[in-house]
Scaffold this motif. Sequence first.
Motif, PDB file in Angstrom:
ATOM      1  N   HIS A  50      -1.994  -9.063  -4.223  1.00  0.00           N
ATOM      2  CA  HIS A  50      -0.602  -9.114  -3.749  1.00  0.00           C
ATOM      3  C   HIS A  50      -0.198 -10.570  -3.612  1.00  0.00           C
ATOM      4  O   HIS A  50      -1.007 -11.421  -3.220  1.00  0.00           O
ATOM      5  N   GLY A  76       4.785  -6.357  -1.153  1.00  0.00           N
ATOM      6  CA  GLY A  76       4.328  -5.114  -1.774  1.00  0.00           C
ATOM      7  C   GLY A  76       5.276  -3.998  -1.416  1.00  0.00           C
ATOM      8  O   GLY A  76       6.164  -4.168  -0.580  1.00  0.00           O
ATOM      9  N   HIS A  77       5.082  -2.866  -2.050  1.00  0.00           N
ATOM     10  CA  HIS A  77       5.902  -1.702  -1.718  1.00  0.00           C
ATOM     11  C   HIS A  77       5.500  -1.184  -0.340  1.00  0.00           C
ATOM     12  O   HIS A  77       6.343  -0.804   0.463  1.00  0.00           O
ATOM     13  N   SER A  78       4.201  -1.207  -0.077  1.00  0.00           N
ATOM     14  CA  SER A  78       3.666  -0.791   1.228  1.00  0.00           C
ATOM     15  C   SER A  78       3.511  -2.040   2.101  1.00  0.00           C
ATOM     16  O   SER A  78       4.185  -3.038   1.898  1.00  0.00           O
ATOM     17  N   ASP A 113      -7.489  -5.460  -6.365  1.00  0.00           N
ATOM     18  CA  ASP A 113      -6.042  -5.501  -6.135  1.00  0.00           C
ATOM     19  C   ASP A 113      -5.613  -6.940  -5.854  1.00  0.00           C
ATOM     20  O   ASP A 113      -6.436  -7.781  -5.445  1.00  0.00           O
ATOM     21  N   PHE A 140      -3.435   5.572   2.893  1.00  0.00           N
ATOM     22  CA  PHE A 140      -4.059   5.669   1.570  1.00  0.00           C
ATOM     23  C   PHE A 140      -5.582   5.807   1.696  1.00  0.00           C
ATOM     24  O   PHE A 140      -6.198   6.636   1.019  1.00  0.00           O
ATOM     25  N   TRP A 185       6.886   5.715   0.520  1.00  0.00           N
ATOM     26  CA  TRP A 185       5.740   4.826   0.756  1.00  0.00           C
ATOM     27  C   TRP A 185       6.181   3.401   1.044  1.00  0.00           C
ATOM     28  O   TRP A 185       5.346   2.534   1.243  1.00  0.00           O
ATOM     29  N   ILE A 204      -4.714   4.428  -6.805  1.00  0.00           N
ATOM     30  CA  ILE A 204      -3.809   4.545  -5.665  1.00  0.00           C
ATOM     31  C   ILE A 204      -2.364   4.845  -6.104  1.00  0.00           C
ATOM     32  O   ILE A 204      -1.660   5.614  -5.447  1.00  0.00           O
ATOM     33  N   GLY A 205      -1.976   4.255  -7.232  1.00  0.00           N
ATOM     34  CA  GLY A 205      -0.614   4.468  -7.719  1.00  0.00           C
ATOM     35  C   GLY A 205      -0.383   5.888  -8.214  1.00  0.00           C
ATOM     36  O   GLY A 205       0.749   6.364  -8.237  1.00  0.00           O
ATOM     37  N   HIS A 244      -6.269  -1.566  -0.113  1.00  0.00           N
ATOM     38  CA  HIS A 244      -5.939  -0.970  -1.417  1.00  0.00           C
ATOM     39  C   HIS A 244      -7.143  -1.013  -2.361  1.00  0.00           C
ATOM     40  O   HIS A 244      -7.418  -0.042  -3.075  1.00  0.00           O
ATOM     41  N   PHE A 267      -0.059   7.710  -4.717  1.00  0.00           N
ATOM     42  CA  PHE A 267       1.057   7.205  -3.905  1.00  0.00           C
ATOM     43  C   PHE A 267       1.954   6.338  -4.785  1.00  0.00           C
ATOM     44  O   PHE A 267       1.926   5.105  -4.683  1.00  0.00           O
ATOM     45  N   PRO A 268       2.763   6.972  -5.646  1.00  0.00           N
ATOM     46  CA  PRO A 268       3.528   6.203  -6.635  1.00  0.00           C
ATOM     47  C   PRO A 268       4.483   5.197  -5.978  1.00  0.00           C
ATOM     48  O   PRO A 268       5.220   5.552  -5.057  1.00  0.00           O
ATOM     49  N   PRO A 269       4.463   3.931  -6.457  1.00  0.00           N
ATOM     50  CA  PRO A 269       5.383   2.935  -5.911  1.00  0.00           C
ATOM     51  C   PRO A 269       6.844   3.275  -6.163  1.00  0.00           C
ATOM     52  O   PRO A 269       7.742   2.701  -5.545  1.00  0.00           O
TER      53      PRO A 269
END
Length: 159
Positions: free
Chosen positions: A12, A35-37, A10, A78, A70, A59-60, A44, A63-65
Amino acid sequence: MDIRLGNGFDVHRFGAGDHVVLCGVEIPHDRGLQGHSDADVGMHALTDAIYGALAQGDIGRHFPPSEARWKGAASDIFLRHASDLAGQMGFALSNADVTLICEFPKIGPHAPAMRARLAGIMGLEISRVSVKATTSERLGFTGRGEGIAAIATATLVSA
Ligand SMILES: Nc1ccn([C@@H]2O[C@H](COP(=O)(O)O)[C@@H](O)[C@H]2O)c(=O)n1
Ligand SMILES: C[C@@]1(CO)OP(=O)(O)OP(=O)(O)OC[C@H]1O
């Protein structure tokens, strides 16, 4: 015995902020990760390693962005989900290994706390959880300080 190995990766990017969250540990820094989270790149990657070992997507998918619930989520949600899924599928986590790739912040002083945090979430002894770090010798996006990358592996054994 069924032994499964999974890997995760991952990235970020850095943005405005005064701290980063890495492997569940808040570290003061002159920028934050976007990030979204909570953008915990290490957690991640490890979460994806467990999903990978189980062949349960990424993960997406779980837990969809695109889902507002989320937004700003703490990433232990997660990792806990992936660990629980392993148990439900008849596997026990055996070990995990995370490598964080960045010039700064320096990870070494925080690695013991990160290992303890990850081990607690996964229900593993700390001796089975590794957190390492490397620079990229100032090369590439991590070398320029544009973001942090993480790679992780997880081993699961049939319970
Ligand atoms: N963000 C980082 C990066 C590296 N370290 C530690 O420094 C060692 C040397 O890094 P090189 O990239 O020059 O090989 C590395 O093995 C880590 O122990 C760190 O703590 N935080
Ligand atoms: C974790 C999720 C949650 O919405 O959002 P981000 O924080 O953007 O992180 P990423 O590693 O891009 O994975 C996608 C998402 O599942």
